[in-house]
Design a protein around this motif. Structure first.
Motif, PDB file in Angstrom:
ATOM      1  N   LEU A 109      12.890  11.320  -6.814  1.00  0.00           N
ATOM      2  CA  LEU A 109      14.337  11.136  -6.722  1.00  0.00           C
ATOM      3  C   LEU A 109      15.047  12.487  -6.701  1.00  0.00           C
ATOM      4  N   GLU A 110      14.624  13.374  -7.570  1.00  0.00           N
ATOM      5  CA  GLU A 110      15.239  14.708  -7.633  1.00  0.00           C
ATOM      6  C   GLU A 110      15.039  15.460  -6.324  1.00  0.00           C
ATOM      7  N   THR A 111      13.862  15.339  -5.729  1.00  0.00           N
ATOM      8  CA  THR A 111      13.591  15.994  -4.445  1.00  0.00           C
ATOM      9  C   THR A 111      14.486  15.440  -3.345  1.00  0.00           C
ATOM     10  N   LEU A 112      14.630  14.133  -3.304  1.00  0.00           N
ATOM     11  CA  LEU A 112      15.483  13.508  -2.297  1.00  0.00           C
ATOM     12  C   LEU A 112      16.937  13.940  -2.463  1.00  0.00           C
ATOM     13  N   GLN A 113      17.396  14.009  -3.698  1.00  0.00           N
ATOM     14  CA  GLN A 113      18.785  14.385  -3.944  1.00  0.00           C
ATOM     15  C   GLN A 113      19.046  15.864  -3.665  1.00  0.00           C
ATOM     16  N   GLY A 114      17.987  16.667  -3.687  1.00  0.00           N
ATOM     17  CA  GLY A 114      18.141  18.098  -3.439  1.00  0.00           C
ATOM     18  C   GLY A 114      18.059  18.486  -1.981  1.00  0.00           C
ATOM     19  N   ASP A 115      17.890  17.521  -1.096  1.00  0.00           N
ATOM     20  CA  ASP A 115      17.771  17.793   0.338  1.00  0.00           C
ATOM     21  C   ASP A 115      18.980  17.195   1.046  1.00  0.00           C
ATOM     22  N   VAL A 116      19.664  18.009   1.843  1.00  0.00           N
ATOM     23  CA  VAL A 116      20.889  17.546   2.506  1.00  0.00           C
ATOM     24  C   VAL A 116      20.619  16.361   3.418  1.00  0.00           C
ATOM     25  N   ARG A 117      19.380  16.220   3.891  1.00  0.00           N
ATOM     26  CA  ARG A 117      19.046  15.115   4.784  1.00  0.00           C
ATOM     27  C   ARG A 117      18.939  13.787   4.054  1.00  0.00           C
ATOM     28  N   THR A 118      18.677  13.823   2.764  1.00  0.00           N
ATOM     29  CA  THR A 118      18.412  12.582   2.020  1.00  0.00           C
ATOM     30  C   THR A 118      19.268  12.438   0.769  1.00  0.00           C
ATOM     31  N   GLU A 119      20.184  13.341   0.536  1.00  0.00           N
ATOM     32  CA  GLU A 119      20.931  13.324  -0.724  1.00  0.00           C
ATOM     33  C   GLU A 119      21.796  12.084  -0.888  1.00  0.00           C
ATOM     34  N   MET A 120      22.187  11.459   0.230  1.00  0.00           N
ATOM     35  CA  MET A 120      23.054  10.287   0.156  1.00  0.00           C
ATOM     36  C   MET A 120      22.284   8.968   0.223  1.00  0.00           C
ATOM     37  N   VAL A 121      20.964   9.031   0.339  1.00  0.00           N
ATOM     38  CA  VAL A 121      20.177   7.799   0.439  1.00  0.00           C
ATOM     39  C   VAL A 121      20.053   7.155  -0.940  1.00  0.00           C
ATOM     40  N   PRO A 122      20.483   5.901  -1.086  1.00  0.00           N
ATOM     41  CA  PRO A 122      20.380   5.247  -2.397  1.00  0.00           C
ATOM     42  C   PRO A 122      18.934   4.901  -2.736  1.00  0.00           C
ATOM     43  N   VAL A 123      18.623   4.945  -4.027  1.00  0.00           N
ATOM     44  CA  VAL A 123      17.268   4.680  -4.506  1.00  0.00           C
ATOM     45  C   VAL A 123      17.303   3.574  -5.557  1.00  0.00           C
ATOM     46  N   ILE A 124      16.453   2.578  -5.383  1.00  0.00           N
ATOM     47  CA  ILE A 124      16.220   1.545  -6.397  1.00  0.00           C
ATOM     48  C   ILE A 124      14.815   1.760  -6.944  1.00  0.00           C
ATOM     49  N   PHE A 125      14.709   1.871  -8.250  1.00  0.00           N
ATOM     50  CA  PHE A 125      13.394   2.044  -8.867  1.00  0.00           C
ATOM     51  C   PHE A 125      12.710   0.693  -9.066  1.00  0.00           C
ATOM     52  N   LEU A 126      11.428   0.677  -8.789  1.00  0.00           N
ATOM     53  CA  LEU A 126      10.561  -0.450  -9.116  1.00  0.00           C
ATOM     54  C   LEU A 126       9.760  -0.043 -10.338  1.00  0.00           C
ATOM     55  N   THR A 127       9.866  -0.799 -11.402  1.00  0.00           N
ATOM     56  CA  THR A 127       9.218  -0.362 -12.628  1.00  0.00           C
ATOM     57  C   THR A 127       8.701  -1.550 -13.444  1.00  0.00           C
ATOM     58  N   GLU A 170      14.204   1.007 -22.608  1.00  0.00           N
ATOM     59  CA  GLU A 170      15.597   1.223 -22.221  1.00  0.00           C
ATOM     60  C   GLU A 170      15.903   2.690 -21.968  1.00  0.00           C
ATOM     61  N   ALA A 171      15.274   3.582 -22.716  1.00  0.00           N
ATOM     62  CA  ALA A 171      15.512   5.008 -22.513  1.00  0.00           C
ATOM     63  C   ALA A 171      15.055   5.448 -21.123  1.00  0.00           C
ATOM     64  N   THR A 172      13.934   4.910 -20.676  1.00  0.00           N
ATOM     65  CA  THR A 172      13.433   5.240 -19.342  1.00  0.00           C
ATOM     66  C   THR A 172      14.378   4.737 -18.268  1.00  0.00           C
ATOM     67  N   LEU A 173      14.833   3.504 -18.432  1.00  0.00           N
ATOM     68  CA  LEU A 173      15.741   2.929 -17.449  1.00  0.00           C
ATOM     69  C   LEU A 173      17.074   3.667 -17.434  1.00  0.00           C
ATOM     70  N   GLU A 174      17.543   4.055 -18.603  1.00  0.00           N
ATOM     71  CA  GLU A 174      18.786   4.817 -18.685  1.00  0.00           C
ATOM     72  C   GLU A 174      18.643   6.155 -17.970  1.00  0.00           C
ATOM     73  N   LYS A 175      17.469   6.769 -18.111  1.00  0.00           N
ATOM     74  CA  LYS A 175      17.209   8.043 -17.453  1.00  0.00           C
ATOM     75  C   LYS A 175      17.258   7.891 -15.933  1.00  0.00           C
ATOM     76  N   CYS A 176      16.714   6.810 -15.422  1.00  0.00           N
ATOM     77  CA  CYS A 176      16.746   6.549 -13.978  1.00  0.00           C
ATOM     78  C   CYS A 176      18.181   6.505 -13.456  1.00  0.00           C
ATOM     79  N   LEU A 177      19.028   5.780 -14.176  1.00  0.00           N
ATOM     80  CA  LEU A 177      20.418   5.651 -13.746  1.00  0.00           C
ATOM     81  C   LEU A 177      21.174   6.956 -13.907  1.00  0.00           C
ATOM     82  N   GLU A 178      20.903   7.694 -14.966  1.00  0.00           N
ATOM     83  CA  GLU A 178      21.558   8.981 -15.187  1.00  0.00           C
ATOM     84  C   GLU A 178      21.260   9.957 -14.057  1.00  0.00           C
ATOM     85  N   MET A 179      20.050   9.884 -13.513  1.00  0.00           N
ATOM     86  CA  MET A 179      19.653  10.805 -12.454  1.00  0.00           C
ATOM     87  C   MET A 179      20.151  10.376 -11.079  1.00  0.00           C
TER      88      MET A 179
END
Length: 318
Positions: free
Chosen positions: A72-90, A95-104
Motif C-alpha cells: 500500500l505504501e509503495t502504491l501511494q508513493g508512486d504518482v501513477r498509483t497514488e489515487m488507486v483505492p485499496v481494499i484489504f483482504l484479511t 482491531e489494531a491491525t485493521l485500524e492501521k490499514c485505514l490510517e495508512m
C-alpha cells in the motif's frame, strides 16, 4: 500474471492474493461484472498496478513476498498509483491491525471468508467513490477554456514519458507552441475574440494528435505537445502542418463577422534520443523553449528545431 477479459466500459480490478484458491474464487466472482487482473505476489502486483492503473486493488494483508501495508505504501508513493483505492483482504480480526490499514489510506477491509453479497457491495461502493474522485481530479488537471491538460497534468505526463523513453530507449520530442500576437488580439478585439483564437488552435491541435501524443495548455498563449517515438525532425513535420493549417483558420468577432486578421504560431522543437540524450525533463523543456525564443527572435510564424544553431550556426528551420 492472470487476466480475464478487458472491456473498455467496465471498471478494472486488480487482485493481489497469494492463495491460489482465494484468487481464483475472486476472479470467478468478479469477472462477470468487472475486468480483472490478478497477481500472486507483491512485486508482480505493484508492476501491474503501475502499468494498468486499475480502478481498485484488492490486496491480501499478509503476503509471503511482502507485507500488504508495505505494498500500500509503495502504491501511494508512486504518482501513477497514488489515487488507486485499496481494499484489504484479511483473516486478522485484530482491531489494531485493521485500524492501521485505514490510517495508512486503505478505503476498506474485508474479512476472509466473506459472502459474495458483502464483497460485491463493498467493491461497488469503493468503485463509485473512486470514480467521483477521478472526475474531480480530471477537473483539477484540465484547462477550463480548451479542455486540454493543464500545467499540473503536463508535469506528471512529461515525467512519465521521459522515464519510459529512458527505460525503453525510444525518442521523445517536446513541441512548445506560442500563439503569435495574442495580446494585440485581446487589446484590439477583446478577450472573447482572443479566446476564440486560442480555441481554434487547441481544436486544430487535437485533430492532429496520435493516440499516444499529449497536449497541454502551458500558459495564456503557450501550448506544449509531447510526441513519444518521434525525433525532433519528425516532430517538426507535425509542427509545420499545424502552422500551415492554422493560417487557413478564420476567427469570428462577437457580431459574427470574420476578424480582420489571420492566426500564426511560433514553435520550438527539441528531443531526447539515444544518440542525443537529455539529462532531465527540465533540460528537454529548456531546449524546446530556447528554440521557441529563436523562432520569435527571427520574426515569428515559423518552426525552429533546437540544434547547433542556438550555439552559433544556423538553426534548422521549417
Amino acid at each position: 500474471m492472470e487476466r480475464h477479459g478487458r472491456g473498455s466500459e467496465r471498471a478494472l480490478l486488480l487482485i493481489i492474493e497469494d492463495d491460489a484458491g482465494v484468487r481464483e474464487g475472486l476472479m470467478d466472482l468478479l469477472a462477470p461484472r468487472f475486468d480483472v487482473l490478478a497477481a500472486a505476489d507483491a512485486g508482480a502486483g505493484v508492476e501491474l498496478a503501475r502499468e494498468h492503473r486499475p480502478d481498485l486493488v484488492l490486496l491480501d494483508r499478509f503476503l509471503p513476498s511482502g507485507d500488504g501495508l508495505a505494498v500500500l505504501e509503495t502504491l501511494q508513493g508512486d504518482v501513477r498509483t497514488e489515487m488507486v483505492p485499496v481494499i484489504f483482504l484479511t483473516g486478522d480480526a485484530d482491531e489494531a491491525t485493521l485500524e492501521k490499514c485505514l490510517e495508512m489510506g486503505a478505503v476498506d477491509f474485508i474479512h476472509k471468508p466473506a459472502s459474495s453479497r458483502e464483497l460485491l457491495a463493498r467493491i461497488d461502493r469503493a468503485v463509485r467513490q473512486s470514480e467521483q474522485q477521478r472526475k474531480l481530479q480530471v477537473l483539477a488537471q484540465t484547462d477550463a477554456l480548451t479542455g486540454l491538460a493543464n500545467f499540473r497534468a503536463l508535469s506528471v505526463r512529461l515525467d512519465d514519458e521521459f522515464k519510459r523513453a529512458l527505460r525503453y530507449g525510444y525518442s521523445l520530442s517536446v513541441v512548445v507552441i506560442d500563439l503569435d500576437h495574442l495580446k494585440a488580439i485581446n487589446d484590439g478585439m477583446g478577450h472573447d475574440v482572443g479566446n476564440r483564437a486560442i480555441l481554434s488552435l487547441a481544436t486544430l491541435m487535437q485533430g492532429n494528435l496520435r493516440e499516444s501524443d499529449f497536449a497541454a495548455r502551458f500558459g495564456g498563449d503557450e501550448f506544449v505537445v509531447l510526441l513519444p517515438h518521434q525525433t525532433s525532425l519528425e516532430a517538426a513535420v507535425f509542427a509545420e502542418r499545424l502552422r500551415t493549417e492554422l493560417r487557413g483558420v478564420n476567427v469570428q468577432r462577437s457580431d459574427g463577422r470574420p476578424a480582420p486578421f489571420g492566426l500564426s504560431i511560433s514553435v520550438g522543437v527539441a528531443d531526447h534520443t539515444a544518440e542525443n540524450p537529455r539529462e532531465s525533463t527540465e533540460a528537454l523543456l529548456k531546449a524546446a523553449d530556447a528554440a521557441l525564443y529563436e523562432a520569435k527572435r527571427e520574426g515569428r510564424d515559423r518552426v525552429v528545431v533546437y540544434g547547433q544553431s542556438l550555439h552559433g550556426s544556423p538553426a534548422q528551420r521549417h
